[in-house]
Scaffold this active site. Structure first.
Site, PDB file in Angstrom:
ATOM      1  N   ARG A  67       6.917  49.340  22.792  1.00 30.56           N
ATOM      2  CA  ARG A  67       6.536  49.739  24.151  1.00 30.56           C
ATOM      3  C   ARG A  67       5.965  51.149  24.213  1.00 30.56           C
ATOM      4  NH1 ARG A  67      12.171  47.351  25.985  1.00 30.56           N
ATOM      5  NH2 ARG A  67      12.478  48.298  23.956  1.00 30.56           N
ATOM      6  N   LYS A  88      28.930  43.887  19.246  1.00 30.54           N
ATOM      7  CA  LYS A  88      28.106  44.368  20.365  1.00 30.54           C
ATOM      8  C   LYS A  88      28.527  43.701  21.670  1.00 30.54           C
ATOM      9  CE  LYS A  88      23.224  45.326  21.074  1.00 30.54           C
ATOM     10  NZ  LYS A  88      21.871  45.202  20.554  1.00 30.54           N
ATOM     11  N   SER A  91      15.384  45.237  28.704  1.00 27.69           N
ATOM     12  CA  SER A  91      16.527  44.447  29.182  1.00 27.69           C
ATOM     13  C   SER A  91      17.574  45.335  29.850  1.00 27.69           C
ATOM     14  CB  SER A  91      17.164  43.685  28.024  1.00 27.69           C
ATOM     15  OG  SER A  91      16.253  42.770  27.480  1.00 27.69           O
ATOM     16  N   HIS A 128       9.309  40.149  26.340  1.00 27.45           N
ATOM     17  CA  HIS A 128       9.633  39.318  25.173  1.00 27.45           C
ATOM     18  C   HIS A 128       8.714  38.094  25.135  1.00 27.45           C
ATOM     19  CE1 HIS A 128      13.929  41.060  25.612  1.00 27.45           C
ATOM     20  NE2 HIS A 128      13.446  41.554  24.498  1.00 27.45           N
TER      21      HIS A 128
HETATM   22  P1  ADP Z   1      17.115  44.804  20.408  1.00 30.17           P
HETATM   23  O1  ADP Z   1      16.682  43.917  19.294  1.00 30.17           O
HETATM   24  O2  ADP Z   1      16.896  46.270  20.121  1.00 30.17           O
HETATM   25  O3  ADP Z   1      18.414  44.481  21.012  1.00 30.17           O
HETATM   26  P2  ADP Z   1      15.594  43.390  22.395  1.00 30.17           P
HETATM   27  O4  ADP Z   1      16.323  42.178  22.178  1.00 30.17           O
HETATM   28  O5  ADP Z   1      15.496  43.857  23.804  1.00 30.17           O
HETATM   29  O6  ADP Z   1      16.052  44.616  21.568  1.00 30.17           O
HETATM   30  O7  ADP Z   1      14.119  43.250  21.883  1.00 30.17           O
HETATM   31  C1  ADP Z   1      13.712  42.466  20.797  1.00 30.17           C
HETATM   32  C2  ADP Z   1      12.291  42.870  20.457  1.00 30.17           C
HETATM   33  O8  ADP Z   1      11.470  42.746  21.603  1.00 30.17           O
HETATM   34  C3  ADP Z   1      12.157  44.326  19.993  1.00 30.17           C
HETATM   35  O9  ADP Z   1      11.164  44.382  19.005  1.00 30.17           O
HETATM   36  C4  ADP Z   1      11.694  45.034  21.234  1.00 30.17           C
HETATM   37  O10 ADP Z   1      10.953  46.197  20.922  1.00 30.17           O
HETATM   38  C5  ADP Z   1      10.798  43.967  21.826  1.00 30.17           C
HETATM   39  N1  ADP Z   1      10.611  44.169  23.265  1.00 30.17           N
HETATM   40  C6  ADP Z   1      11.547  44.301  24.213  1.00 30.17           C
HETATM   41  N2  ADP Z   1      10.985  44.486  25.442  1.00 30.17           N
HETATM   42  C7  ADP Z   1       9.634  44.480  25.227  1.00 30.17           C
HETATM   43  C8  ADP Z   1       8.483  44.648  26.072  1.00 30.17           C
HETATM   44  N3  ADP Z   1       8.602  44.895  27.367  1.00 30.17           N
HETATM   45  N4  ADP Z   1       7.269  44.584  25.495  1.00 30.17           N
HETATM   46  C9  ADP Z   1       7.147  44.365  24.164  1.00 30.17           C
HETATM   47  N5  ADP Z   1       8.165  44.223  23.310  1.00 30.17           N
HETATM   48  C10 ADP Z   1       9.408  44.268  23.832  1.00 30.17           C
END
Ligand code: ADP
Length: 161
Positions: free
Chosen positions: A90, A41, A128, A17
């Site tokens: 990813r 959620k 995560s 992130h």
């Molecule tokens: P969600 O919104 O599906 O609950 P997250 O909060 O984990 O997912 O992720 C928010 C954003 O960050 C999403 O666009 C996700 O694809 C991106 N993201 C999460 N982990 C990574 C990573 N390792 N590399 C790049 N982008 C990531």
């Protein structure tokens, strides 16, 4: 001024992130990082805990601010005056999901575009949910999350493993 919105659950935030935030902050004048607060959620970390961790993540970036959103992200973007949603990718499985989501968001509001930023190779496996699983079983997560997130995960799971 071009503004982008980077939405997510950040439960918890990872180095993946952080990398997307860093890159988005160099592409746009302003980046709103938006923490999802979906009441339906189940999160490991409360809204306050995620906010506190994200405050530390965004602190180094002068043009990045934090926000909370419990509704539709396109509605947030519209009222914030942003025309771009940033999502990190990813790999192909993320793409399949994110592509559908982007079409849905574009149907809801055609004035807002989704831009995908491919992850840096170093962060391809950082998710995560997997990091929480690893931490729960006492695996080494240093290098995957900032030290304060590692400490927060240890505090949650420390007594279990
Ligand atoms: P969600 O919104 O599906 O609950 P997250 O909060 O984990 O997912 O992720 C928010 C954003 O960050 C999403 O666009 C996700 O694809 C991106 N993201 C999460 N982990 C990574 C990573 N390792 N590399 C790049 N982008 C990531």
């Amino acid at each position: 001024m071009t503004k982008a919105v980077f939405p997510g659950s950040f439960d918890p935030p990872t180095n993946g992130h952080l990398n997307i935030i860093q890159r988005a902050s160099s592409l746009f004048d302003i980046v709103d990082v938006v923490i999802a607060t979906n009441g339906q959620k189940q999160y490991l970390f409360s809204q306050e805990e995620r906010l506190e961790m994200m405050e530390k993540i965004v602190r180094p970036f002068g043009n990045v601010t934090l926000h909370l959103c419990g509704g539709l992200i396109v509605d947030y973007a519209e009222q914030a005056g942003a025309k771009v949603l940033i999502r990190g990718i990813r790999g192909v499985s993320d793409f399949a999901y994110e592509f559908d989501l982007s079409l849905m968001n574009h149907t809801l509001n055609s004035g807002i575009e989704t831009l995908f930023i491919p992850t840096d190779q170093k962060y391809i496996l950082l998710k995560s949910s997997s990091i929480k699983e690893l931490a729960r079983f006492g695996g080494d997560i240093s290098g995957m999350v900032p030290p304060f997130v590692e400490a927060a995960l240890l505090a949650k799971y420390g007594s279990e493993s």
